[in-house]
Design a protein around this motif. Structure first.
Motif, PDB file in Angstrom:
ATOM      1  N   GLY A 155      -4.318   3.017  32.398  1.00 23.87           N
ATOM      2  CA  GLY A 155      -4.902   3.946  31.481  1.00 23.87           C
ATOM      3  C   GLY A 155      -6.155   3.986  30.659  1.00 23.87           C
ATOM      4  O   GLY A 155      -5.782   2.856  29.357  1.00 23.87           O
ATOM      5  N   ALA A 157      -7.863   5.405  27.725  1.00 26.42           N
ATOM      6  CA  ALA A 157      -7.510   7.140  26.610  1.00 26.42           C
ATOM      7  C   ALA A 157      -9.008   7.844  26.204  1.00 26.42           C
ATOM      8  O   ALA A 157      -9.815   6.745  25.569  1.00 26.42           O
ATOM      9  N   ALA A 166      -3.019  10.568  26.810  1.00 27.21           N
ATOM     10  CA  ALA A 166      -2.075   8.928  27.046  1.00 27.21           C
ATOM     11  C   ALA A 166      -1.500   8.655  26.967  1.00 27.21           C
ATOM     12  O   ALA A 166      -0.028   8.046  27.843  1.00 27.21           O
ATOM     13  N   LYS A 169      -0.429   9.992  31.067  1.00 28.89           N
ATOM     14  CA  LYS A 169      -0.954   9.218  31.631  1.00 28.89           C
ATOM     15  C   LYS A 169       0.655   8.123  31.762  1.00 28.89           C
ATOM     16  O   LYS A 169       0.516   7.848  33.236  1.00 28.89           O
ATOM     17  N   VAL A 170       0.712   7.940  30.457  1.00 35.42           N
ATOM     18  CA  VAL A 170       1.572   6.819  30.375  1.00 35.42           C
ATOM     19  C   VAL A 170       3.474   7.857  30.985  1.00 35.42           C
ATOM     20  O   VAL A 170       3.692   6.696  32.147  1.00 35.42           O
ATOM     21  N   PHE A 180       3.164   0.089  33.109  1.00 38.62           N
ATOM     22  CA  PHE A 180       1.995   0.721  32.836  1.00 38.62           C
ATOM     23  C   PHE A 180       1.321   0.294  31.852  1.00 38.62           C
ATOM     24  O   PHE A 180       1.661  -0.265  30.622  1.00 38.62           O
ATOM     25  N   LEU A 182      -1.885   0.662  28.732  1.00 35.13           N
ATOM     26  CA  LEU A 182      -2.672   1.669  27.969  1.00 35.13           C
ATOM     27  C   LEU A 182      -3.397   0.891  27.409  1.00 35.13           C
ATOM     28  O   LEU A 182      -3.526   0.192  26.234  1.00 35.13           O
ATOM     29  N   PRO A 184      -6.100   1.865  24.653  1.00 29.91           N
ATOM     30  CA  PRO A 184      -5.951   3.388  24.233  1.00 29.91           C
ATOM     31  C   PRO A 184      -8.215   3.364  23.706  1.00 29.91           C
ATOM     32  O   PRO A 184      -8.709   2.407  23.888  1.00 29.91           O
ATOM     33  N   GLY A 192      -2.863   5.378  19.897  1.00 28.87           N
ATOM     34  CA  GLY A 192      -1.958   4.694  21.311  1.00 28.87           C
ATOM     35  C   GLY A 192      -0.757   3.856  20.916  1.00 28.87           C
ATOM     36  O   GLY A 192       0.012   3.598  22.040  1.00 28.87           O
ATOM     37  N   VAL A 211       0.443  -1.611  25.457  1.00 26.18           N
ATOM     38  CA  VAL A 211      -0.757  -1.017  24.668  1.00 26.18           C
ATOM     39  C   VAL A 211      -1.316  -1.942  24.268  1.00 26.18           C
ATOM     40  O   VAL A 211      -1.287  -2.834  23.519  1.00 26.18           O
TER      41      VAL A 211
END
Length: 490
Positions: A155, A157, A166, A169-170, A180, A182, A184, A192, A211
């Protein structure tokens, strides 16, 4: 000291979150996150690169199958604990949103409250039966469908609602059984990382979530090159979204895109003018207009046009511009000072071509005052281009039919609103508007955790929210069962 950061000379230095561990990058490089309201240093954040991205993807790929096979009650419990953790951390996260993204307190609180509801919504969605049974032609045979996770989803964001968008999505990717990764926004990396804090404290199995703040080009190239990443979910500009779609298509990755907008609010002649002004003002000035759904075009029917313009401009001029930490502030700072020049360009172009400036068009540092233009026409840049700031255009229309024509005269199609007491005209417009969402007797800004959020045309591809996200983030499999022996022709 929190595991997510350490204080160095009074400044928090945040680590990456990879496979359940808070860690520095191999290069041990950081970037500075600044407060857009003051320009002061807010935090330093470790920067991920190719090595960290590969590690995050590997961990998610190794972890997702065991997660999907975990009893639903155990997965649901993680989400309910995450909601409790979020409630306990609400004040901290709200303050981060104010300091890092320039959100006023009301907007920051809305994001946190939305995500609390989102976690509980996702927990409930995990108990929803996602398949169906179906009769088949062959004697003694029936079929059914199931949904299975894609595997690893990445993802990307945005900065404008960095926690909400964000987290959406997570949460829904995890609820569907995926791992996932991410990335940010580079402008709001700490926000994030707060998502990682929530899930880490809630006991999400290690490996499922990483993340990784860092350079978009470097991390993006690693994500798109890795065949284990089966889907990209993106929120941001239409320009970037188009490029991501091309890259995703090269390896047949799925993608959802939530992009820009030039959303129309139609106000018909029978509307309550005061109510319409309030709705329109919220729809464009919420979070300084840095909202993809913002009603940046207001189409008003002739009989009430002058009254609407006068009252709307008065409301715009009454809004307090300033420090987002002050409770009565409505207009905080733009995330980038350079956006002021973009808005200036739109306003100057419109005025040079005959538009009337009713108020605003002034700025200082990263603050732009609420700006209202009337008499905007289709030959002006602001009619077509997204300003992403506290500026709107009021356009006079003869009737609802002309309003529909002008509303659809855009490459965007995210959200739209209609204010009228005539339900027949309201429904005609709802069916005719080329947008993914239509809100009757409301402004264009609306979202809830379980609804199909998304747009058409250059505003988006796919839908986010509740079961609609989970359908996007899973594979549909058809299974047949033969009762007894089937008769074959050979």
């Amino acid at each position: 000291m929190s595991a997510s950061f350490e204080m160095i000379n009074g400044i928090p230095n945040y680590n990456l979150y990879i496979a359940g561990q808070w860690t520095r990058s191999l290069r041990n490089e950081t970037t500075e996150s600044t407060n857009p309201a003051t320009g002061e240093l807010f935090a330093r954040v470790q920067q991920a690169g190719v090595a960290e991205t590969e590690k995050a993807i590997t961990a998610a790929h190794k972890s997702y199958k065991a997660w999907f096979e975990t009893p639903v009650s155990a997965r649901e419990a993680v989400f309910l604990r995450a909601a409790d953790v979020l409630a306990a951390k609400a004040k901290d996260i709200t303050e981060v949103l104010v300091a890092e993204s320039g959100s006023v307190f009301g907007k920051a609180g809305f994001e946190v409250g939305y995500c609390f509801d989102l976690l509980r919504t996702a927990a409930a969605e995990m108990r929803r039966s996602p398949g169906e049974t179906m009769p088949l032609t062959a004697p003694g045979q029936f079929g059914f469908t199931i949904r299975q996770p894609l595997g690893v989803i990445a993802g990307i964001a945005p900065f404008n609602a960095p926690f909400l968008l964000a987290m959406k999505k997570v949460v829904l990717a995890l609820a569907a059984g995926n791992g996932f990764v991410l990335k940010p926004s580079e402008l709001t990396p700490v926000t994030g990382l707060k998502i990682a804090e929530v899930f880490d404290e809630a006991g999400l199995p290690h490996g499922l979530l990483s993340v990784i703040p860092g350079p978009a080009a470097e991390i993006g190239a690693a994500i798109f090159a890795d065949p284990r990443v089966r889907m990209i979910t993106f929120t941001g500009s239409t320009h970037t979204g188009r490029m991501l779609a091309v890259e995703a298509a090269k390896t047949l990755k799925r993608f959802t895109l939530e992009m820009g907008g030039k959303s129309p609010l139609i106000v018909l002649g029978d509307a309550d003018v005061d109510y319409a002004v309030k709705a329109a003002a919220f729809g464009i000035f919420f979070h300084q207009g840095q909202v993809c759904m913002a009603n940046s075009r207001i189409l008003v029917e002739e009989p009430i046009f002058d009254a609407f313009c006068e009252r709307f401009a008065a409301v715009a001029q009454s809004l307090k511009v300033g420090d987002p930490r002050e409770p009565d502030t409505v207009i905080g700072p733009l995330i980038r000072g350079t956006q002021c020049a973009v808005i200036d360009g739109h306003v100057e172009d419109a005025v040079s071509k005959g538009a009337k400036l009713m108020c605003g068009a002034t700025h200082k540092d990263q603050y732009y005052w609420p700006t209202v233009l009337s008499g905007v026409t289709s030959d002006m840049r602001i009619f077509h281009e997204e300003s992403f700031g506290p500026v709107t255009s009021i356009i006079k229309v003869r009737d609802h039919e002309e309003a529909l024509e002008i509303a659809n005269a855009t490459d965007y199609g995210l959200s739209s609103g209609v204010i009228t007491n005539n339900m027949q005209k309201a429904l005609d417009l709802a069916f005719g508007l080329e947008s993914g969402m239509v809100h009757l007797n409301d402004c264009t800004v609306s979202d809830e955790p379980h609804v199909p959020f998304g747009g058409v045309k250059n505003s988006g591809y796919g839908r986010e929210g509740g079961r609609f996200s989970m359908e996007e983030m899973t594979e549909l499999k058809w299974i047949t069962v033969q009762r007894g022996q089937r008769a074959f022709p050979i």
